[in-house]
Design a protein around this motif. Structure first.
Motif, PDB file in Angstrom:
ATOM      1  N   MET A   1       5.464   1.555  11.479  1.00 53.79           N
ATOM      2  CA  MET A   1       4.691   1.791  12.478  1.00 53.79           C
ATOM      3  C   MET A   1       3.125   1.474  11.853  1.00 53.79           C
ATOM      4  N   GLN A   2       3.042   1.983  10.825  1.00 57.59           N
ATOM      5  CA  GLN A   2       1.982   1.531   9.953  1.00 57.59           C
ATOM      6  C   GLN A   2       1.454   0.147  10.245  1.00 57.59           C
TER       7      GLN A   2
ATOM      8  N   GLY B   1       1.240   0.427  20.000  1.00 57.26           N
ATOM      9  CA  GLY B   1       1.933   1.585  19.253  1.00 57.26           C
ATOM     10  C   GLY B   1       3.126   2.273  19.790  1.00 57.26           C
ATOM     11  N   VAL B   2       3.184   2.460  20.923  1.00 57.15           N
ATOM     12  CA  VAL B   2       4.691   2.893  21.653  1.00 57.15           C
ATOM     13  C   VAL B   2       5.446   1.872  21.618  1.00 57.15           C
TER      14      VAL B   2
ATOM     15  N   THR C   1       7.698   5.212   9.204  1.00 56.41           N
ATOM     16  CA  THR C   1       6.354   5.525   9.113  1.00 56.41           C
ATOM     17  C   THR C   1       5.511   3.972   8.833  1.00 56.41           C
TER      18      THR C   1
ATOM     19  N   MET D   1       0.946  -1.220  -0.102  1.00 54.11           N
ATOM     20  CA  MET D   1      -0.088   0.008   0.065  1.00 54.11           C
ATOM     21  C   MET D   1       0.896   1.368  -0.049  1.00 54.11           C
ATOM     22  N   PHE D   2       2.108   1.264   0.170  1.00 57.73           N
ATOM     23  CA  PHE D   2       3.076   2.295   0.307  1.00 57.73           C
ATOM     24  C   PHE D   2       4.010   2.223  -0.884  1.00 57.73           C
TER      25      PHE D   2
ATOM     26  N   GLY E   1      -2.503   0.836  12.000  1.00 56.13           N
ATOM     27  CA  GLY E   1      -3.264   2.158  11.942  1.00 56.13           C
ATOM     28  C   GLY E   1      -4.238   2.406  13.266  1.00 56.13           C
ATOM     29  N   ALA E   2      -3.740   1.918  14.249  1.00 56.06           N
ATOM     30  CA  ALA E   2      -4.485   2.411  15.506  1.00 56.06           C
ATOM     31  C   ALA E   2      -3.931   3.592  16.123  1.00 56.06           C
ATOM     32  N   GLU E   3      -4.661   3.969  17.118  1.00 53.74           N
ATOM     33  CA  GLU E   3      -4.292   5.163  17.774  1.00 53.74           C
ATOM     34  C   GLU E   3      -2.829   5.233  18.223  1.00 53.74           C
ATOM     35  N   MET E   4      -2.081   6.291  18.104  1.00 54.25           N
ATOM     36  CA  MET E   4      -0.770   6.347  18.626  1.00 54.25           C
ATOM     37  C   MET E   4      -0.416   5.895  19.900  1.00 54.25           C
TER      38      MET E   4
ATOM     39  N   GLY F   1      11.705   5.192  16.933  1.00 55.70           N
ATOM     40  CA  GLY F   1      11.150   6.504  16.478  1.00 55.70           C
ATOM     41  C   GLY F   1      11.966   7.742  16.905  1.00 55.70           C
TER      42      GLY F   1
ATOM     43  N   HIS G   1       6.946   1.161  18.210  1.00 53.46           N
ATOM     44  CA  HIS G   1       7.329   2.574  18.011  1.00 53.46           C
ATOM     45  C   HIS G   1       8.776   3.150  18.513  1.00 53.46           C
TER      46      HIS G   1
END
Lengths: 252, 202
Positions: free
Chosen positions: B16-17, B30-31, B13, B1-2, B22-25, B37, B34
């Motif tokens: 992370m995706q 997510g943390v 990115t 998709m990218f 795609g959930a809340e960061m 980061g 990431h």
């Protein structure tokens, strides 16, 4: 994980919600985009619904909308004169959008749209672009009189003109960095102090006692940040009015 | 998709995706995913997010501006204008009514002044008339009185004259009687008359 939890930068990360990619450009619908939509919808919806009755005697909510209108109107009239009123819809949209974006960012877990420099820079380029385009369209090359203050001795003129040009060019930068840095720094500070509460709180009884201080600080900073959220939107709008005044009346 | 440009930020990115779908960061996953980061740099300076932010800002702010320009600003402006007009109209109406009231007061005061003048005029007239009538009455009474006085004086004079005339006759009679008693003779009436006339000097 605990260190990530208190990472003050983490709140500014963008996450793709709906990935979009056109011609190699990442145009995904991110959490930032989502909050832009929220800001626009909330603001527009509030202004639209509260004034739906068109009451001669306003309700409380209607008078909030009216007060914002009159606040921006008087700001623009003071800053750019009655001629400046043609830019009223623009300045009003700008002020309301930035104000609500700043305030929405104050809600925990919400993203602050204006904490990204590209957003504030886009706004300031929009303002400066409008000033330049309207200035040249209205006054032609007389718009360049903006850089030539009257009553300056000839010898000093090149220096003064140079300073004026530099100050004009630095406007979009100062305008965007001011808003961006204020929102960013405020949220980082809040997060740092809140992180202290978390770290100290996980250290047992003494830690919980010690966590009271940063907690109080966080509460105080939250109040301050609400002030900053309003103030920065106001400053942005006031400077917009002053720059528009230059476009309307380029002679000093 | 990218179709990712091959630099670290975009990779990050994507990572992370895929990591949190795609959930809340702010979710812990997510943390956790990431974690790297920080190497990607400071998110506001991550230029790979600029096109997306600019596009969505343009869309949202553009639509917001159009909505403000077409709907909200004219509406609030209309409300305020309407209120201003209404207040101005009400003030005009109030001024008009005040003027009317002032006029009415002025008219009333004028009427009052006229009435007062008239009243004093009537009073004056009545007073004059009464005075004239009294004067006339008095002069009439005085004339009558003086007439009567003259009459009385005349009658007094008459009576006096008559009395004086009678005094002569009484004197003649008395003289006749005196002469008769004292002298025992008689005198004629003519003689006595003559004598009396001599005494009286007539």
């Amino acid at each position: 994980m605990a260190t990530d939890k208190v990472d003050p930068i983490h709140q500014f990360h963008l996450n793709d919600l709906i990935p979009v990619n056109i011609g190699g450009l990442d145009l995904s619908f991110t959490n930032s985009s989502l909050f832009m939509v929220i800001v626009a919808v909330v603001t527009a919806g509030f202004l639209y619904l509260t004034t739906a009755n068109r009451g001669l005697v306003p309700t409380r909510l209607q008078s909030i909308s009216e007060m914002s209108y009159e606040f921006v109107a008087s700001m623009l009239r003071d800053g750019a004169g009655s001629q400046g009123m043609r830019f009223f819809p623009f300045v009003f949209s700008l002020f309301m959008f930035i104000l609500v974006a700043n305030l929405v960012g104050m809600v925990p877990y919400f993203f602050t749209v204006t904490s990204h420099i590209i957003v504030t820079f886009a706004f300031s380029m929009l303002v400066i672009g409008l000033v330049v385009v309207y200035g040249f369209w209205k006054h032609g090359f007389h718009f360049l009189n903006l850089f030539v203050p009257s009553g300056v001795p000839g010898a000093l003129m090149p220096l003064v003109v140079m300073i004026e040009v530099i100050s004009f060019l630095s406007r979009p930068i100062s305008l965007s960095v001011r808003l961006f840095a204020n929102m960013l720094a405020g949220h980082i500070t809040l997060k740092v102090f809140a992180g202290f509460v978390f770290s100290l709180g996980s250290m047992g009884a003494i830690g919980i006692g010690g966590a009271i201080l940063p907690l109080a600080m966080t509460v105080a900073l939250t109040g301050l940040e609400f002030l900053v959220a309003f103030l920065q939107a106001y400053v942005f709008a006031v400077l917009t009015c002053m720059y528009l005044n230059d476009a309307l009346h380029p002679g000093h | 998709m990218f179709v990712t440009p091959a630099f670290a930020q975009a990779q990050e990115t994507e990572e992370m995706q895929s990591g949190n779908g795609g959930a809340e960061m702010h979710t812990e996953t997510g943390v956790a995913d990431h974690g790297g980061g920080h190497e990607a740099g400071f998110p506001p300076f991550d230029s790979s997010t600029f096109p997306s932010q600019l596009l969505w800002l343009a869309i949202t702010f553009g639509l917001f501006y159009m909505f403000m320009n077409k709907v909200v600003v004219p509406r609030i402006g209309g409300i305020l204008e309407h209120r201003r007009d209404r207040i101005a109209q009400d003030l005009d109406e109030a001024n008009r009514l005040k003027e009317e009231a002032d006029n009415a007061i002025a008219a009333y005061e004028q009427d009052l002044a006229t009435a007062r003048n008239k009243a004093s005029e009537i009073g004056q007239e009545a007073r004059d008339k009464a005075k004239a009538a009294a004067d006339a009455e008095r002069s009439k009474v005085e004339a009558e009185l003086s007439e009567r006085m003259a009459e009385a004086e005349k009658s007094i004079a008459d009576i006096k004259a008559k009395a004086l005339k009678e005094v002569d006759a009484i004197a003649v009679d008395t003289a006749t009687d005196l002469v008769k008693h004292l002298l025992g003779g008689s005198v004629t009436k003519a003689e006595v008359d003559a004598a009396v006339r001599d005494v009286a000097g007539k």
